[in-house]
Design a protein around this motif. Structure first.
Motif, short mmCIF file in Angstrom:
data_model
loop_
_atom_site.label_atom_id
_atom_site.label_comp_id
_atom_site.label_asym_id
_atom_site.label_seq_id
_atom_site.Cartn_x
_atom_site.Cartn_y
_atom_site.Cartn_z
N TYR A 231 -16.37 -19.84 3.71
CA TYR A 231 -17.42 -19.46 4.66
C TYR A 231 -18.49 -20.53 4.75
CZ TYR A 231 -15.01 -15.03 4.72
OH TYR A 231 -14.05 -14.05 4.87
N GLU A 232 -18.03 -21.77 4.59
CA GLU A 232 -18.88 -22.94 4.81
C GLU A 232 -18.14 -23.91 5.71
OE1 GLU A 232 -21.16 -23.05 0.45
OE2 GLU A 232 -19.55 -24.47 0.91
N ILE A 233 -18.86 -24.64 6.53
CA ILE A 233 -18.27 -25.61 7.44
C ILE A 233 -18.92 -26.96 7.18
CG2 ILE A 233 -17.91 -26.24 9.86
CD1 ILE A 233 -18.22 -23.21 10.49
N THR A 234 -18.10 -27.99 7.08
CA THR A 234 -18.60 -29.34 6.84
C THR A 234 -18.70 -30.07 8.19
OG1 THR A 234 -17.55 -29.41 4.68
CG2 THR A 234 -18.21 -31.52 5.63
N LEU A 235 -19.90 -30.56 8.49
CA LEU A 235 -20.18 -31.20 9.77
C LEU A 235 -20.75 -32.59 9.57
CD1 LEU A 235 -21.92 -28.22 11.61
CD2 LEU A 235 -19.53 -28.94 11.83
N THR A 236 -20.62 -33.43 10.58
CA THR A 236 -21.26 -34.74 10.59
C THR A 236 -22.72 -34.56 10.97
OG1 THR A 236 -19.19 -35.84 11.16
CG2 THR A 236 -21.23 -37.03 11.65
N ASP A 237 -23.61 -35.13 10.17
CA ASP A 237 -25.05 -35.00 10.35
C ASP A 237 -25.53 -36.12 11.28
OD1 ASP A 237 -27.86 -35.18 10.05
OD2 ASP A 237 -27.75 -34.21 8.09
N VAL A 238 -25.86 -35.77 12.51
CA VAL A 238 -26.25 -36.77 13.51
C VAL A 238 -27.46 -37.57 13.05
CG1 VAL A 238 -27.13 -37.10 15.86
CG2 VAL A 238 -25.26 -35.48 15.44
N ASP A 239 -28.47 -36.89 12.52
CA ASP A 239 -29.69 -37.59 12.10
C ASP A 239 -29.40 -38.57 10.95
OD1 ASP A 239 -31.19 -36.28 14.01
OD2 ASP A 239 -31.82 -34.69 12.65
#
Length: 252
Positions: A231-239
């Motif tokens: 129940y966690e999603i790994t995303l690319t952090d734009v900042d």
């Protein structure tokens, strides 16, 4: 010093990661699935959608499973098929890596993958960092016609691997692009660039967000991770990508 135009590549998981990376100013993306396993080959659907939305080049990792880089005959056959599929789809490049049991570049298989990929660009991933002798491995990749190698200097982080990165860049002497990686962020990327003179740099800049699912079945899990991880999603952090790119370019 660098022998090729300096570029930043972002390692992403899936289509949303690609969009985030290009929004943040990346020059190129390495497109993967399952970064928890170090990156596996994404589906054809993901690649086709990436081709539809991409405004920058992306290279697709060709890795059929996690673990080591010593592949069975059947696994290698799937890698060849995936490379040919990427060539037919028209992606910019592929990312490969095959070793022998004694920790050398498997030149026969690497050359076969390079030949199958052309005219696409070919990168050797961090299988290079698992070789017994990075100097010998570098020469093997040059012989095979590989365009670039991704490396942290055979250490967990680029900071720890600075000396080997510097030496690898010098030994490459413009014959192959050296792309540094290994826990790079806005606080250390300038130091690594200045100390090594590498041609390119690669990082992920990931962050974890909670799933939007509000129903969660506590009695069943989908795999080998803790149920909470599902129940966690790994995303690319734009900042974070934007800040790290700025720090790298300021080091020129």
């Amino acid at each position: 010093m660098a022998s090729h135009p300096f570029k930043i590549e972002i390692c992403v998981e899936g289509i949303d990661g690609l969009v985030a990376a290009q929004t943040a100013g990346a020059d190129r993306v390495e497109l993967c699935a399952s970064l928890l396993e170090g990156g596996l080959t994404p589906s054809l659907g993901v690649v086709r959608e990436a081709l539809r939305v991409a405004t920058i080049p992306f290279h697709v990792i060709i890795r059929p499973r996690g673990g080591d880089f010593l592949y069975s005959e059947l696994e290698f056959a799937t890698m060849l098929d995936d490379v040919k599929a990427m060539r037919e789809l028209g992606v910019a490049g592929v990312v490969i890596g095959c070793l022998t049991a004694d920790g050398r570049i498997d030149e026969a298989r690497t050359k076969a993958l390079v030949d199958a990929a052309r005219p696409l660009k070919v990168t050797c991933h961090r299988a290079f960092d698992m070789t017994a002798d990075y100097r010998e491995a570098l020469e093997a990749l040059v012989r095979c016609g590989v365009d670039r190698v991704l490396t942290s200097g055979q250490r967990d982080t680029a900071i720890e691997g600075i000396d080997i990165l510097r030496d690898t860049q010098a030994r490459a002497d413009g014959r192959i692009v050296i792309m540094a990686c290994g826990a790079l962020d806005a606080n250390n990327i300038a130091r690594v660039r200045q100390a090594t003179g590498v041609d390119e740099m690669h990082f992920a800049a990931l962050h974890t967000v909670k799933s939007a699912m509000y129903f969660r079945n506590p009695h069943v899990g989908m795999g080998g991770t803790a149920i909470e991880r599902e129940y966690e999603i790994t995303l690319t952090d734009v900042d974070a990508v934007r800040a790290t790119i700025a720090a790298a370019k300021a080091a020129a």
